[in-house]
Enzyme design. Structure first.
Site, mmCIF file in Angstrom:
data_model
loop_
_atom_site.group_PDB
_atom_site.id
_atom_site.type_symbol
_atom_site.label_atom_id
_atom_site.label_comp_id
_atom_site.label_asym_id
_atom_site.label_seq_id
_atom_site.Cartn_x
_atom_site.Cartn_y
_atom_site.Cartn_z
ATOM 1 N N GLY A 1 -1.266 8.854 -5.055
ATOM 2 C CA GLY A 1 -2.599 8.256 -5.219
ATOM 3 C C GLY A 1 -2.679 7.082 -5.147
ATOM 4 N N SER A 2 -3.812 6.792 -5.822
ATOM 5 C CA SER A 2 -4.117 5.215 -5.716
ATOM 6 C C SER A 2 -3.157 4.150 -6.358
ATOM 7 C CB SER A 2 -5.562 5.028 -6.513
ATOM 8 O OG SER A 2 -6.591 5.560 -5.559
ATOM 9 N N ALA A 3 -2.257 4.750 -7.158
ATOM 10 C CA ALA A 3 -1.230 3.847 -7.726
ATOM 11 C C ALA A 3 -0.497 3.096 -6.738
ATOM 12 C CB ALA A 3 -0.158 4.670 -8.812
ATOM 13 N N PHE A 4 -0.417 3.809 -5.419
ATOM 14 C CA PHE A 4 0.363 3.376 -4.466
ATOM 15 C C PHE A 4 -0.130 1.910 -3.700
ATOM 16 C CE2 PHE A 4 1.939 3.022 0.033
ATOM 17 C CZ PHE A 4 3.290 3.075 -0.123
ATOM 18 N N LYS A 5 -1.684 1.805 -4.230
ATOM 19 C CA LYS A 5 -2.232 0.568 -3.634
ATOM 20 C C LYS A 5 -1.628 -0.805 -3.994
ATOM 21 C CE LYS A 5 -6.670 3.036 -3.336
ATOM 22 N NZ LYS A 5 -7.949 3.377 -3.824
#
Length: 481
Positions: free
Chosen positions: A217-221
């Site tokens: 999810g957004s942790a990959f940003k």
């Protein structure tokens, strides 16, 4: 010599040749196969009749051997069992071994090459042979904090020392009691084994390093932002697009930002700075940013963080991956941690650790030291660099942006008074009609004390509500000790 004597001599000679040949075959050629045969009880008794070295955390044995009043000689015991089971594994007379018990079996049994002279010393002195002690890098306080916080949930938590790679916590939930498999009551062990394998919650899986892995999810940003900074085309103050919705290239699909149930842009005139986009976790900003950075640079940065690498810590770690040969629509979805992105919590803790260590990823290690029974040191942890996905100056920019997420963004639940805490939440979609996985990835530092952490809670919903408080508890246990 008359004819009858020649016949006797010939028969005796043939018998000696057959005896020599068969003895050589069974003792040399077939030795390995016969020793490994499941019905060879002598091998089993020899294996379990050795005194096995303890596995130790903070000076206390969490796995140890005691004499048993049966044919096996020694019984392996675990205390506390379930909290450390994904790391220690089990040592069973029926089902063999797993975890550290498997990966360091030769060390724990005393058969490792590095222990040769110690074995000779024991033989010459008449001592009973003993396996070596394995001291883990785990911090008992951090381990318990993660264990308590994950109680009743499915997921995992990993904490690292960013400067050495030492694993400070590794919890997978739900877990199991390895004593149920280590018992010498084979009937009871078989019942426990069947129950564990039939359990749909998969308690035997170490979710921290293996299993099916998770979309981040957004942790990959964090990875996308790092790639952008390293390209030299962006800084934390760079203005990037952030419309309320974004039609994926060559597709009818539309990506949205959601705020209070409404589709919202990430800033005035559909723009924001990179720092602000990370603070808000703006999907459209990072989708367009990923396309601008390009697949090659994004993949190269991910690989420097450790993606795609096969690690043994000494437990085998399933490599984290992102897709390949991506079109722009797939690249946009990849850049917000979806599509084919699959990661382990350990990998995401390594990502966080790089920011706290001036851009350098250290190889994670679970073993702090190996010592003989007389406390002679066989080996000690030696920090090793694994990669450098970003420069020290860019790592500093990432820390500044991640602090903004915790101070005034989606990660406020991870804040600790008097401690610099930076992080990123994630809410990862993974199936229709299923609640999203909850993520928090970040670091904490106070003076010389540093910790990197990653937490995932399966179907936990928003990372800000579920995973971030767990990460806070783990970081606090290390920093406040």
């Amino acid at each position: 010599m008359n004819k009858p004597l020649r016949h006797v001599w010939l028969v005796v000679s043939v018998l000696f040749v057959l005896l020599f040949t068969s003895t050589t075959y069974f003792q040399v050629v077939a030795q390995g196969r016969l020793n490994a045969h499941g019905q060879n009880l002598r091998t089993t008794y020899n294996e379990y009749g050795r005194h096995r070295g303890p596995i130790v955390v903070d000076g206390e044995a969490i796995a140890s051997s005691t004499a048993s009043e049966d044919t096996y000689g020694f019984l392996r015991g675990y205390d506390p069992g379930a909290m450390y089971a994904p790391v220690t594994g089990y040592y069973s007379v029926v089902y063999g071994f797993s975890g550290i018990e498997r990966s360091l079996n030769d060390t724990l049994s005393g058969e490792a090459d590095a222990l040769f002279y110690h074995r000779i010393s024991d033989i010459l002195s008449g001592k009973q042979g003993r396996g070596a002690t394995v001291e883990l890098t785990l911090d008992s306080g951090a381990q318990k904090a993660a264990w308590d916080a994950l109680d009743g949930k499915r997921g995992a938590a990993v904490a690292l020392d960013p400067e050495t790679g030492a694993v400070l916590a590794m919890v997978s939930a739900p877990s199991y009691d390895p004593n149920d498999l280590a018992t010498h009551d084979t009937g009871a062990a078989q019942q426990s084994w069947s129950a564990l394998n039939d359990d749909p919650e998969r308690p035997l899986t170490n979710r921290a390093i293996g299993g099916d892995l998770y979309p981040p999810g957004s942790a990959f940003k964090l990875v996308v932002a790092s790639a952008a900074l390293e390209s030299g085309e962006y800084t934390s103050d760079s203005v990037i697009p952030g419309p309320g919705s974004f039609e994926l290239p060559n597709s009818s699909s539309v990506m949205n930002n959601f705020s209070g149930g409404r589709t919202e842009p990430c800033g005035p005139d559909d723009e924001s700075t990179l720092a602000e986009a990370l603070r808000q976790s703006c999907n459209t900003s990072f989708a367009e940013l990923g396309i601008a950075v390009g697949e090659d640079d994004l993949t190269a940065t991910a690989e420097e963080f450790g993606f795609g690498q096969r690690l043994e810590i000494p437990l085998a770690v399933t490599p984290s991956t992102i897709g390949s040969d991506l079109d722009d629509a797939q690249l946009a979805t990849t850049s917000i941690g979806q599509y084919e992105d699959r990661v382990s919590p350990l990998q995401m803790a390594m990502v966080a650790g790089a920011f706290a260590n001036d851009g350098v990823v250290m190889e994670p290690q679970l073993v702090g030291a190996v010592r003989t029974s007389d406390l002679s040191t066989v080996s000690e942890l030696s920090p090793k660099e694994l990669g450098q996905p970003l420069s020290a100056s860019n790592a500093a920019q990432m820390r500044q942006m991640m602090v903004g997420v915790v101070e005034n963004g989606t990660g406020t639940a991870a804040a600790i008074d008097g401690v610099e805490v930076g992080g990123k939440t994630g809410t990862a979609e993974w199936g229709e009609d299923r609640a999203a996985h909850s993520w928090y990835v970040g670091y904490g530092q106070k003076d010389d004390q540093k910790i990197a952490v990653a937490v995932v809670v399966e179907e936990g919903g928003y990372g800000s509500r579920t995973a971030a408080p767990i990460a806070r508890d783990v970081m606090k246990a290390v920093i406040d000790r």
